[in-house]
Design a protein around this motif. Structure first.
Motif, PDB file in Angstrom:
ATOM      1  N   LEU A 148       9.109   4.428  -4.847  1.00  0.00           N
ATOM      2  CA  LEU A 148       9.832   3.405  -4.097  1.00  0.00           C
ATOM      3  C   LEU A 148       9.926   3.741  -2.613  1.00  0.00           C
ATOM      4  N   CYS A 149       8.967   4.517  -2.100  1.00  0.00           N
ATOM      5  CA  CYS A 149       8.982   4.840  -0.675  1.00  0.00           C
ATOM      6  C   CYS A 149       8.631   3.624   0.168  1.00  0.00           C
ATOM      7  N   CYS A 150       7.978   2.635  -0.439  1.00  0.00           N
ATOM      8  CA  CYS A 150       7.586   1.404   0.238  1.00  0.00           C
ATOM      9  C   CYS A 150       7.959   0.214  -0.636  1.00  0.00           C
ATOM     10  N   ASN A 151       7.926  -0.959  -0.043  1.00  0.00           N
ATOM     11  CA  ASN A 151       8.149  -2.196  -0.788  1.00  0.00           C
ATOM     12  C   ASN A 151       6.943  -3.105  -0.585  1.00  0.00           C
ATOM     13  N   PRO A 152       6.170  -3.427  -1.634  1.00  0.00           N
ATOM     14  CA  PRO A 152       6.414  -3.074  -3.033  1.00  0.00           C
ATOM     15  C   PRO A 152       6.124  -1.603  -3.315  1.00  0.00           C
ATOM     16  N   GLY A 153       6.614  -1.139  -4.455  1.00  0.00           N
ATOM     17  CA  GLY A 153       6.396   0.252  -4.832  1.00  0.00           C
ATOM     18  C   GLY A 153       4.940   0.550  -5.154  1.00  0.00           C
ATOM     19  N   ILE A 154       4.644   1.837  -5.255  1.00  0.00           N
ATOM     20  CA  ILE A 154       3.268   2.275  -5.437  1.00  0.00           C
ATOM     21  C   ILE A 154       3.134   2.975  -6.790  1.00  0.00           C
ATOM     22  N   PRO A 155       2.239   2.487  -7.668  1.00  0.00           N
ATOM     23  CA  PRO A 155       2.076   3.114  -8.986  1.00  0.00           C
ATOM     24  C   PRO A 155       1.623   4.570  -8.875  1.00  0.00           C
ATOM     25  N   MET A 156       2.165   5.412  -9.749  1.00  0.00           N
ATOM     26  CA  MET A 156       1.793   6.815  -9.843  1.00  0.00           C
ATOM     27  C   MET A 156       1.557   7.141 -11.319  1.00  0.00           C
ATOM     28  N   TYR A 157       1.364   8.407 -11.641  1.00  0.00           N
ATOM     29  CA  TYR A 157       1.218   8.784 -13.044  1.00  0.00           C
ATOM     30  C   TYR A 157       1.858  10.142 -13.266  1.00  0.00           C
ATOM     31  N   ILE A 158       2.049  10.489 -14.527  1.00  0.00           N
ATOM     32  CA  ILE A 158       2.686  11.762 -14.881  1.00  0.00           C
ATOM     33  C   ILE A 158       1.633  12.689 -15.471  1.00  0.00           C
ATOM     34  N   ALA A 159       1.582  13.896 -14.948  1.00  0.00           N
ATOM     35  CA  ALA A 159       0.644  14.907 -15.438  1.00  0.00           C
ATOM     36  C   ALA A 159       1.427  16.135 -15.880  1.00  0.00           C
ATOM     37  N   MET A 160       0.818  16.921 -16.764  1.00  0.00           N
ATOM     38  CA  MET A 160       1.409  18.193 -17.167  1.00  0.00           C
ATOM     39  C   MET A 160       0.749  19.288 -16.356  1.00  0.00           C
ATOM     40  N   ILE A 161       1.494  19.924 -15.465  1.00  0.00           N
ATOM     41  CA  ILE A 161       1.008  21.070 -14.697  1.00  0.00           C
ATOM     42  C   ILE A 161       1.604  22.306 -15.354  1.00  0.00           C
ATOM     43  N   GLY A 162       0.766  23.014 -16.102  1.00  0.00           N
ATOM     44  CA  GLY A 162       1.289  24.041 -16.993  1.00  0.00           C
ATOM     45  C   GLY A 162       2.059  23.332 -18.096  1.00  0.00           C
ATOM     46  N   ASP A 163       3.328  23.641 -18.249  1.00  0.00           N
ATOM     47  CA  ASP A 163       4.164  22.940 -19.235  1.00  0.00           C
ATOM     48  C   ASP A 163       5.214  22.085 -18.546  1.00  0.00           C
ATOM     49  N   GLN A 164       4.980  21.781 -17.260  1.00  0.00           N
ATOM     50  CA  GLN A 164       5.941  21.026 -16.481  1.00  0.00           C
ATOM     51  C   GLN A 164       5.428  19.618 -16.189  1.00  0.00           C
ATOM     52  N   PRO A 165       6.127  18.556 -16.644  1.00  0.00           N
ATOM     53  CA  PRO A 165       5.700  17.195 -16.295  1.00  0.00           C
ATOM     54  C   PRO A 165       5.916  16.952 -14.802  1.00  0.00           C
ATOM     55  N   THR A 166       4.902  16.430 -14.148  1.00  0.00           N
ATOM     56  CA  THR A 166       4.926  16.256 -12.699  1.00  0.00           C
ATOM     57  C   THR A 166       4.407  14.879 -12.335  1.00  0.00           C
ATOM     58  N   ILE A 167       5.081  14.206 -11.409  1.00  0.00           N
ATOM     59  CA  ILE A 167       4.608  12.913 -10.932  1.00  0.00           C
ATOM     60  C   ILE A 167       3.529  13.137  -9.882  1.00  0.00           C
ATOM     61  N   LYS A 168       2.382  12.500 -10.079  1.00  0.00           N
ATOM     62  CA  LYS A 168       1.240  12.646  -9.175  1.00  0.00           C
ATOM     63  C   LYS A 168       0.839  11.269  -8.638  1.00  0.00           C
ATOM     64  N   ARG A 169       0.318  11.251  -7.433  1.00  0.00           N
ATOM     65  CA  ARG A 169      -0.182   9.985  -6.899  1.00  0.00           C
ATOM     66  C   ARG A 169      -1.490   9.618  -7.590  1.00  0.00           C
ATOM     67  N   MET A 170      -1.747   8.349  -7.705  1.00  0.00           N
ATOM     68  CA  MET A 170      -3.002   7.866  -8.253  1.00  0.00           C
ATOM     69  C   MET A 170      -4.130   8.241  -7.296  1.00  0.00           C
ATOM     70  N   PRO A 171      -5.357   8.398  -7.799  1.00  0.00           N
ATOM     71  CA  PRO A 171      -6.460   8.806  -6.925  1.00  0.00           C
ATOM     72  C   PRO A 171      -6.585   7.917  -5.692  1.00  0.00           C
ATOM     73  N   LEU A 172      -6.695   8.589  -4.544  1.00  0.00           N
ATOM     74  CA  LEU A 172      -7.046   7.928  -3.282  1.00  0.00           C
ATOM     75  C   LEU A 172      -6.058   6.835  -2.895  1.00  0.00           C
ATOM     76  N   THR A 173      -4.766   7.056  -3.197  1.00  0.00           N
ATOM     77  CA  THR A 173      -3.732   6.092  -2.815  1.00  0.00           C
ATOM     78  C   THR A 173      -2.738   6.677  -1.816  1.00  0.00           C
ATOM     79  N   GLY A 174      -2.989   7.886  -1.335  1.00  0.00           N
ATOM     80  CA  GLY A 174      -2.020   8.552  -0.467  1.00  0.00           C
ATOM     81  C   GLY A 174      -1.722   7.790   0.808  1.00  0.00           C
ATOM     82  N   GLY A 175      -2.714   7.068   1.333  1.00  0.00           N
ATOM     83  CA  GLY A 175      -2.508   6.327   2.570  1.00  0.00           C
ATOM     84  C   GLY A 175      -1.559   5.164   2.426  1.00  0.00           C
ATOM     85  N   ALA A 176      -1.279   4.726   1.192  1.00  0.00           N
ATOM     86  CA  ALA A 176      -0.374   3.599   0.969  1.00  0.00           C
ATOM     87  C   ALA A 176       1.094   4.019   1.003  1.00  0.00           C
ATOM     88  N   HIS A 177       1.364   5.320   0.871  1.00  0.00           N
ATOM     89  CA  HIS A 177       2.746   5.802   0.870  1.00  0.00           C
ATOM     90  C   HIS A 177       3.296   5.891   2.296  1.00  0.00           C
TER      91      HIS A 177
END
Length: 396
Positions: free
Chosen positions: A35-64
């Protein structure tokens, strides 16, 4: 504090139940919305080790928003801009669909390329396809390994690098096949888990030795070089976290590698705290050994940030001590005679792009740099001409 829309509810990453909510959403394959912008930007959840982490979708960093941790500088500041829409596209599933400038298979009747001219990675500066070095840069970029703040000092180790590279490969595809199935990134080696680790490695490499008619599959190895030692008829490449695993380069190939990647080898040899990364296409031979086909190198700092000159190393020595975020720029497949932003400091009121003009840069280099600067009036600019000035101050 960051806020996300998760399963229809707004939640802060500082909420007490955030980790458990994230784990539940991961199991349910829910997609968070930043929710850094309006409208919001879809992301996804990945497991980094055993820790769930929110990651940006590929090549969407410029939209944030530029203050968002998921923000990325404009792609035209690096070599990524020239590849977007050609060598790299987003497919219907949101993965980065890649067109590669190297093969992931070889004909069974072909002579092993380790003895010939094709054993080194080719850089053709063709924006329609991604070179082996370009792929390594893309994995680093999408894995978030180009980002740094001094608050992370002492907290980035190989297990994190491994997890982020594997996760980045999950977000990429080649001809409809997820890249992660073709990428081998050594998991952190632990002597107490030696047997299980070696079994997992053997399973991963098994397709290279299947006795099938037609083209034989190749895999992509991404790892850190531990040592380079001469052997009877060439050079032996020892990879960290892969005990007992060796890549062999014949004398001609080793000489060519030294010429093509002289800068990377020199930077690694001159700094005890630098790491030398290798990416190579590998195949199985009838003798049961693993053969390197194409190969490329990249030098990274103690913080695993890529560098291509002593000047970038000096710059990062200053930036990595700062608590503000640094995003390291990458060349991808740009020729060395073309400028790119060595780094960007995105958290300032006006993000700061940092450029290094190498010694002996010609008028064409300066003209291209001028065009890059003028094309982004929204960015502040810092320029270091290494053969004319001492490094300028980088004020807060």
């Amino acid at each position: 504090m960051r806020e996300f829309l998760l399963d229809g509810e707004t939640i802060s990453d500082e909420a007490e139940d955030f980790a458990s909510r994230l784990a539940f959403a991961y199991r349910g394959r829910s997609r968070p919305i930043c929710l850094c912008c309006n409208p919001g930007i879809p992301m996804y959840i990945a497991m980094i080790g055993d820790q769930p982490t929110i990651k940006r979708m590929p090549l969407t960093g410029g939209a944030h928003h530029q203050a968002c941790p998921s923000y990325e500088p404009p792609y035209e500041l690096s070599g990524l801009g020239a590849l977007m829409g050609h060598a790299i596209k987003l497919d219907a599933d949101g993965a980065a669909a890649l067109r590669l400038d190297f093969s992931l298979s070889k004909r069974a009747s072909a002579v092993s390329p380790s003895a010939g001219a094709e054993a080194l990675e080719r850089v053709r500066n063709d924006s329609r396809k991604l070179s082996l070095r370009g792929l390594l840069h893309l994995l680093w970029h999408e894995g978030g390994l180009t980002e740094w703040t001094a608050r992370w000092a002492g907290k980035r180790h190989w297990w994190q690098v491994h997890s982020h590279l594997v996760e980045a490969a999950r977000t990429m595809s080649v001809r409809g096949e997820r890249l992660v199935g073709r990428v081998l990134v050594p998991e952190p080696f632990r002597m107490e888990d030696k047997t299980a680790i070696e079994k997992r490695r053997a399973r991963a490499l098994a397709p290279l030795f299947e006795n099938k008619a037609g083209a034989k599959p190749l895999m992509i190895l991404v790892g850190e070089i531990k040592d380079l030692t001469p052997v009877r008829m060439g050079q032996q490449v020892v990879i960290k976290h892969l005990p007992g695993f060796r890549l062999y380069l014949e004398d001609e190939t080793w000489r060519r590698l030294q010429r093509r990647f002289e800068t990377e080898l020199t930077l690694w040899q001159s700094a005890d705290n630098h790491h030398l990364m290798v990416i190579a296409t590998i195949g199985g031979s009838p003798s049961g050994t693993v053969t390197a086909h194409e190969i490329a190198l990249m030098t990274v700092t103690e913080q695993w940030l890529p560098v291509e000159s002593v000047y970038e190393t000096r710059l990062l020595e200053i930036l990595t001590r700062k608590c503000e975020k640094t995003i390291k720029g990458l060349r991808f497949d740009l020729p060395r005679a073309q400028p790119y932003a060595a780094a960007v400091l995105p958290e300032r009121p006006q993000p700061l792009a940092l450029y290094i003009v190498p010694a002996g840069a010609d008028s064409e280099f300066e003209a291209r740099l001028k065009d890059m600067v003028e094309a982004r009036p929204d960015l502040a600019v810092w320029i270091w001409r290494v053969d004319k000035d001492e490094m300028p101050d980088i004020t807060d």
